[in-house]
Design a protein around this motif. Structure first.
Motif, PDB file in Angstrom:
ATOM      1  N   ARG A  10      43.889  39.661 -48.919  1.00  0.00           N
ATOM      2  CA  ARG A  10      43.960  38.219 -49.136  1.00  0.00           C
ATOM      3  C   ARG A  10      44.943  37.614 -48.165  1.00  0.00           C
ATOM      4  NH1 ARG A  10      43.352  35.958 -54.967  1.00  0.00           N
ATOM      5  NH2 ARG A  10      41.626  37.271 -55.580  1.00  0.00           N
ATOM      6  N   ARG A  11      44.541  36.505 -47.556  1.00  0.00           N
ATOM      7  CA  ARG A  11      45.503  35.732 -46.771  1.00  0.00           C
ATOM      8  C   ARG A  11      45.434  34.316 -47.310  1.00  0.00           C
ATOM      9  NH1 ARG A  11      44.718  37.633 -40.532  1.00  0.00           N
ATOM     10  NH2 ARG A  11      44.494  39.844 -40.999  1.00  0.00           N
ATOM     11  N   ASP A  12      46.409  33.999 -48.151  1.00  0.00           N
ATOM     12  CA  ASP A  12      46.461  32.694 -48.799  1.00  0.00           C
ATOM     13  C   ASP A  12      45.162  32.479 -49.586  1.00  0.00           C
ATOM     14  OD1 ASP A  12      47.548  30.312 -49.563  1.00  0.00           O
ATOM     15  OD2 ASP A  12      46.998  29.242 -47.741  1.00  0.00           O
ATOM     16  N   ARG A  13      44.352  31.476 -49.245  1.00  0.00           N
ATOM     17  CA  ARG A  13      43.133  31.212 -50.033  1.00  0.00           C
ATOM     18  C   ARG A  13      41.889  31.878 -49.436  1.00  0.00           C
ATOM     19  NH1 ARG A  13      42.335  27.751 -53.670  1.00  0.00           N
ATOM     20  NH2 ARG A  13      40.529  26.692 -52.772  1.00  0.00           N
ATOM     21  N   VAL A  52      35.603  33.205 -47.690  1.00  0.00           N
ATOM     22  CA  VAL A  52      35.613  34.661 -47.505  1.00  0.00           C
ATOM     23  C   VAL A  52      35.201  34.988 -46.073  1.00  0.00           C
ATOM     24  CG1 VAL A  52      34.476  36.812 -48.241  1.00  0.00           C
ATOM     25  CG2 VAL A  52      35.048  35.060 -49.939  1.00  0.00           C
ATOM     26  N   VAL A  53      35.826  36.025 -45.536  1.00  0.00           N
ATOM     27  CA  VAL A  53      35.396  36.583 -44.245  1.00  0.00           C
ATOM     28  C   VAL A  53      34.865  37.988 -44.509  1.00  0.00           C
ATOM     29  CG1 VAL A  53      36.178  37.415 -41.984  1.00  0.00           C
ATOM     30  CG2 VAL A  53      37.050  35.246 -42.887  1.00  0.00           C
ATOM     31  N   ARG A 184      40.215  38.661 -30.585  1.00  0.00           N
ATOM     32  CA  ARG A 184      40.368  37.380 -31.297  1.00  0.00           C
ATOM     33  C   ARG A 184      39.494  37.297 -32.547  1.00  0.00           C
ATOM     34  NH1 ARG A 184      43.221  33.571 -32.564  1.00  0.00           N
ATOM     35  NH2 ARG A 184      41.450  32.162 -32.819  1.00  0.00           N
ATOM     36  N   LEU A 185      38.592  38.283 -32.714  1.00  0.00           N
ATOM     37  CA  LEU A 185      37.524  38.123 -33.712  1.00  0.00           C
ATOM     38  C   LEU A 185      38.031  37.788 -35.115  1.00  0.00           C
ATOM     39  CD1 LEU A 185      34.493  38.253 -34.394  1.00  0.00           C
ATOM     40  CD2 LEU A 185      34.825  40.668 -34.929  1.00  0.00           C
ATOM     41  N   LEU A 186      38.884  38.644 -35.650  1.00  0.00           N
ATOM     42  CA  LEU A 186      39.288  38.434 -37.044  1.00  0.00           C
ATOM     43  C   LEU A 186      40.121  37.161 -37.185  1.00  0.00           C
ATOM     44  CD1 LEU A 186      38.897  39.622 -39.832  1.00  0.00           C
ATOM     45  CD2 LEU A 186      41.057  40.833 -39.560  1.00  0.00           C
ATOM     46  N   ASP A 187      41.034  36.933 -36.221  1.00  0.00           N
ATOM     47  CA  ASP A 187      41.876  35.730 -36.301  1.00  0.00           C
ATOM     48  C   ASP A 187      41.021  34.466 -36.262  1.00  0.00           C
ATOM     49  OD1 ASP A 187      44.145  37.186 -36.483  1.00  0.00           O
ATOM     50  OD2 ASP A 187      44.737  36.974 -34.386  1.00  0.00           O
ATOM     51  N   GLU A 188      40.037  34.463 -35.373  1.00  0.00           N
ATOM     52  CA  GLU A 188      39.170  33.276 -35.259  1.00  0.00           C
ATOM     53  C   GLU A 188      38.457  33.019 -36.595  1.00  0.00           C
ATOM     54  OE1 GLU A 188      38.843  31.625 -32.227  1.00  0.00           O
ATOM     55  OE2 GLU A 188      37.310  30.171 -32.865  1.00  0.00           O
ATOM     56  N   ALA A 189      37.937  34.098 -37.194  1.00  0.00           N
ATOM     57  CA  ALA A 189      37.196  33.955 -38.456  1.00  0.00           C
ATOM     58  C   ALA A 189      38.138  33.542 -39.586  1.00  0.00           C
ATOM     59  CB  ALA A 189      36.493  35.260 -38.798  1.00  0.00           C
ATOM     60  N   VAL A 190      39.310  34.137 -39.633  1.00  0.00           N
ATOM     61  CA  VAL A 190      40.253  33.787 -40.712  1.00  0.00           C
ATOM     62  C   VAL A 190      40.752  32.354 -40.535  1.00  0.00           C
ATOM     63  CG1 VAL A 190      42.511  34.328 -41.722  1.00  0.00           C
ATOM     64  CG2 VAL A 190      40.909  36.179 -41.198  1.00  0.00           C
ATOM     65  N   GLU A 191      40.977  31.940 -39.293  1.00  0.00           N
ATOM     66  CA  GLU A 191      41.410  30.552 -39.068  1.00  0.00           C
ATOM     67  C   GLU A 191      40.312  29.568 -39.518  1.00  0.00           C
ATOM     68  OE1 GLU A 191      42.642  30.288 -34.921  1.00  0.00           O
ATOM     69  OE2 GLU A 191      44.158  31.835 -35.298  1.00  0.00           O
ATOM     70  N   ALA A 192      39.076  29.886 -39.206  1.00  0.00           N
ATOM     71  CA  ALA A 192      37.974  29.011 -39.640  1.00  0.00           C
ATOM     72  C   ALA A 192      37.899  28.986 -41.163  1.00  0.00           C
ATOM     73  CB  ALA A 192      36.650  29.492 -39.052  1.00  0.00           C
ATOM     74  N   ALA A 193      38.024  30.155 -41.780  1.00  0.00           N
ATOM     75  CA  ALA A 193      37.953  30.238 -43.251  1.00  0.00           C
ATOM     76  C   ALA A 193      39.134  29.511 -43.892  1.00  0.00           C
ATOM     77  CB  ALA A 193      37.921  31.699 -43.688  1.00  0.00           C
ATOM     78  N   THR A 194      40.302  29.612 -43.279  1.00  0.00           N
ATOM     79  CA  THR A 194      41.500  28.941 -43.813  1.00  0.00           C
ATOM     80  C   THR A 194      41.318  27.430 -43.768  1.00  0.00           C
ATOM     81  OG1 THR A 194      42.857  30.774 -43.040  1.00  0.00           O
ATOM     82  CG2 THR A 194      44.016  28.713 -43.527  1.00  0.00           C
TER      83      THR A 194
END
Ligand code: CO8
Length: 257
Positions: A10-13, A52-53, A184-194
């Motif tokens: 989990r990263r925040d929400r 969710v990612v 960058r893959l996971l960061d990009e997806a998590v930033e979009a999800a955040t």
């Protein structure tokens, strides 16, 4: 909660789900299906999660349904047992879910990525529906969602030849929303999800529902559905807050009400 075939974080929400069967390039077997359904059910009910990612490994998002598990199946068992029917629940997940794809997304792996709301791909990603090489056809939406995403010509090419398309081709064909460097893959997806998870949940759910209607209805019916959902959002506190914040030149504070 720990799983045999999934890793969770989990990263925040935002919840990150990682398919974790490295010995089989994340091939999708009945355990993956059962665990993913269970986990998504929990995340859907969890008010602390807004998006969710879903990702895999660097080498494979998922290399398809587990061929070794399917090998000895016969028609009657497949039909009466509703083989793979449980995956429909994944497609029915109501909160936004982003596929972060690196490496192989083949067969059921490509179909699982397409069940997500959009795909962010690493430049190493390879997509394909190679079922024809095994004497079968896609069974989890590949002939339908892929055709809607990339059009008949390319979907026919992929389903009939079983060839893979690389990430650049997949992006230009409209299957992939964003193409990024592998690191960058996971960061990009998590930033979009955040970002998505910070918006008002009712409007996010309705945006997803409205876009999905475009796949299932005529334009007239789809426009009607969109209008109803649009009107409904004026019943939310978050609509008042979002518009007041704009007028008052401040950031909105959404309460998901
Ligand atoms: N099922 C089971 N095991 C697999 C699968 C798979 N789909 N893909 C790879 N593996 C296993 C291999 O058997 C191998 O295991 P072992 O070391 O024990 O032999 C291990 O993963 C590593 O694979 P490779 O050695 O083959 O790795 P390579 O880098 O040489 O090749 C490929 C990678 C090209 C991806 C290759 O593994 C391959 O072609 N895999 C099969 C791809 C495929 O045909 N997928 C479609 C399957 S059918 C399907 O998805 C039906 C969809 C409808 C139902 C959906 C329900 C989820």
């Amino acid at each position: 909660m720990s799983f045999e075939t999934l890793l969770t974080e989990r990263r925040d929400r935002v919840a990150i789900i990682t398919l974790n069967r490295p010995q089989a390039l994340n091939a999708l077997n009945s355990t993956v299906m059962r665990e993913l359904r269970q986990l998504l059910g929990e995340l859907e009910a969890d008010a602390g999660i807004g998006a969710v990612v879903l990702t895999g490994s660097e080498k494979a998002f998922a290399a398809g349904a587990d061929i070794k598990e399917m090998q000895s199946l016969d028609f009657v068992d497949a039909y009466t047992g509703g083989f793979i029917g449980g995956w429909d629940e994944v497609a029915g997940f109501r909160k936004p879910i982003i596929a972060a794809v690196s490496g192989f997304a083949l067969g059921g792996g490509c179909e699982l990525a397409m069940m997500c709301d959009f795909i962010i791909a690493s430049k190493t990603a390879k997509f394909g529906q190679p079922e024809i090489t095994l004497g079968i056809i896609p069974g989890m939406g590949g002939s339908q969602r892929l055709t809607r995403a990339v059009g008949k010509a390319k979907a026919m090419d992929l389903c009939l030849t079983g060839r893979m398309m690389d990430a650049v081709e997949a992006e230009s064909a409209g299957l992939v929303a964003r193409l990024v460097e592998p690191e960058r893959l996971l960061d990009e997806a998590v930033e979009a999800a955040t970002k998505i998870a910070a918006f008002s949940l009712p409007s996010v759910l309705m945006a997803k529902e409205a876009v999905n209607r475009a796949f299932e209805q005529t334009l007239t019916e789809g426009l009607r559905s969109e209008r109803r959902l649009f009107h409904a959002l004026f019943a939310t506190e978050d609509q008042k807050e979002g518009m007041a914040a704009f007028v008052e030149k401040r950031k909105p504070v959404f309460r998901n009400r």
